[in-house]
Motif scaffolding. Structure first.
Motif, mmCIF file in Angstrom:
data_model
loop_
_atom_site.group_PDB
_atom_site.id
_atom_site.type_symbol
_atom_site.label_atom_id
_atom_site.label_comp_id
_atom_site.label_asym_id
_atom_site.label_seq_id
_atom_site.Cartn_x
_atom_site.Cartn_y
_atom_site.Cartn_z
ATOM 1 N N UNK A 254 0.819 -1.210 0.000
ATOM 2 C CA UNK A 254 0.000 0.000 0.000
ATOM 3 C C UNK A 254 0.853 1.260 0.000
ATOM 4 N N UNK A 255 1.956 1.223 0.765
ATOM 5 C CA UNK A 255 2.767 2.428 0.947
ATOM 6 C C UNK A 255 3.955 2.503 -0.003
ATOM 7 N N UNK A 256 4.050 1.593 -0.957
ATOM 8 C CA UNK A 256 5.210 1.570 -1.845
ATOM 9 C C UNK A 256 5.341 2.879 -2.627
ATOM 10 N N UNK A 257 6.466 3.568 -2.400
ATOM 11 C CA UNK A 257 6.778 4.824 -3.088
ATOM 12 C C UNK A 257 5.715 5.897 -2.883
ATOM 13 N N UNK A 258 4.998 5.838 -1.762
ATOM 14 C CA UNK A 258 3.980 6.845 -1.475
ATOM 15 C C UNK A 258 4.089 7.326 -0.044
ATOM 16 N N UNK A 259 3.848 8.603 0.150
ATOM 17 C CA UNK A 259 3.751 9.162 1.489
ATOM 18 C C UNK A 259 2.310 9.058 1.972
ATOM 19 N N UNK A 260 2.137 9.064 3.291
ATOM 20 C CA UNK A 260 0.795 8.937 3.857
ATOM 21 C C UNK A 260 -0.127 10.041 3.349
ATOM 22 N N UNK A 261 0.392 11.263 3.259
ATOM 23 C CA UNK A 261 -0.430 12.399 2.832
ATOM 24 C C UNK A 261 -0.927 12.247 1.397
ATOM 25 N N UNK A 262 -0.232 11.425 0.602
ATOM 26 C CA UNK A 262 -0.631 11.247 -0.794
ATOM 27 C C UNK A 262 -1.745 10.215 -0.957
ATOM 28 N N UNK A 263 -2.093 9.511 0.101
ATOM 29 C CA UNK A 263 -3.141 8.491 0.031
ATOM 30 C C UNK A 263 -4.516 9.146 0.042
#
Length: 397
Positions: A254-263
């Motif tokens: 779920x978090x691969x190459x992503x920041x929490x704020x971008x979800x």
């Protein structure tokens, strides 16, 4: 009223030593990753973030759970006043001493990296302005755990006393409920609270953490009352391991190459659910295997268990001090990590074993009970025995 169990639960001593020992590696790792911390190395590591993420899921939850176990035995059937005095002596005093003596060097080294020019003696009086960190220099830093567990122990004391004397009927529920129901409870709390109350470790506004840590603390306390629950945790240990690996893998995906704020909001909700489930499954795994395989008395376990508390109080200050002097050296990350973590173990061991533990006036501020003076042995008593005209000296028992 149930009888107080006299047998020492060595598996929880092992878990306590393990959980607090991991803090040395975790806080050393904080020096090398991009996450916010007091000091940073001149080179950061993305690879180190994976094991750090794994530990961060359950490390503090395990500590609060084991703390609940410890409070169960510390409370025993003692009066509330006696227990309260003991908690103030064993927790509040080390917290205050730590904030005035142990933590300030950490803040000082951080301020040096921010441009402060004076020496430590010029810096130290600023502590007594009592302006909270990070604007000021007064902080409990890593000792926040002591403030939390003290508040839980005292504020929840009526509940703990009630639970301690109340017979709880264990139900023959399905084992899978042990994995699913608490995971959903933790997920609900995370979804409702984590966005509004992100973790601060500041006590007064840290409601998401309070929900989590109070749950863990009370679970550890109740666990000692419920032998059938302990057996169920042993029975599900392999299933919880499989679920833990699965939940952590999904979380990484779920978090691969992503920041929490971008979800998206839905993805953030899924993140909180997966994180809470992952935390619970790994706690059940650790508890299950520990209660199955670690219920024995190791040769050095008693000494290690006694040393854990002052080790915890000292360890981050030693890490920050070593990190400060190594941060700009042109070394690879692994040698620095090994030197800081290994050096912290060695320095803390020497300070605790050979400075703090032998001296009573140092033991109490570091959370250890004072050593009682040794009772002198009874001198041999002369017993006259007429044996070939001689007097034989023996011992009276």
């Amino acid at each position: 009223m149930e009888n107080l169990i006299k047998t020492r639960r060595y598996e929880f001593d092992w878990l306590r030593v393990l959980a607090f020992s991991l803090l040395i590696f975790y806080h050393t790792g904080m020096f090398f990753v991009a996450w916010e911390w007091h000091l940073k190395n001149n080179q950061l590591s993305e690879a180190l973030e994976l094991p750090m993420q794994f530990m961060s899921q359950w490390r503090m939850s395990l500590i609060f759970l084991v703390s609940g176990v410890g409070v169960y035995y510390a409370l025993g059937y003692r009066p509330a006043g006696t227990f309260t005095k003991d908690r103030l002596k064993r927790i509040l005093l080390p917290l205050v001493i730590g904030m005035l003596v142990v933590v300030p060097p950490q803040v000082y080294f951080e301020r040096l990296t921010q441009g402060f020019q004076g020496n430590y003696f010029q810096f130290f009086p600023s502590i007594f302005e009592f302006e909270p960190y990070p604007q000021g220099n007064f902080s409990w830093h890593h000792l926040w755990y002591l403030a939390y567990v003290l508040c839980y122990s005292l504020l929840l004391l009526p509940v703990l006393l009630y639970l301690r004397k109340t017979q709880i009927q264990e139900t023959a529920s399905k084992r899978w409920l042990l994995l699913v129901a608490p995971a959903m409870w933790l997920s609900l709390g995370a979804v409702l609270l984590n966005r509004k109350f992100p973790a601060t470790n500041a006590l007064v506004d840290d409601w998401a953490n309070h929900f989590l840590y109070i749950t863990m603390f009370l679970f550890g306390f109740l666990l000692m009352k419920l032998p059938q629950l302990q057996q169920k945790i042993k029975d599900v240990r392999f299933g919880s391991l499989v679920l833990g690996v699965s939940a952590f893998s999904l979380l990484l995906f779920l978090m691969h190459d992503r920041e929490f704020e971008a979800l998206s909001p839905a993805q953030q909700t899924m993140y909180f659910v997966l994180k809470s489930c992952n935390r619970w499954f790994w706690l059940m795994t650790l508890l299950g295997f520990a209660m199955t395989h670690l219920s024995f008395k190791g040769k050095y376990l008693a000494q290690a268990n006694e040393m854990v508390y002052p080790f915890y109080i000292l360890h981050q200050t030693v890490i920050v001090a070593l990190a400060f002097y190594l941060r700009d050296l042109d070394w690879a990350i692994f040698p620095k990590f090994a030197l800081i973590s290994g050096g912290t173990f060695v320095l803390c061991f020497v300070l605790v074993r050979y400075v703090i533990m032998p001296i009573n006036w140092l033991r109490v501020p570091f959370g250890l009970a004072p050593r009682k003076p040794a009772v002198p042995a009874m001198p041999p008593v002369a017993v006259e025995q007429k044996e070939s005209g001689k007097v034989v000296v023996g011992s009276c028992f």
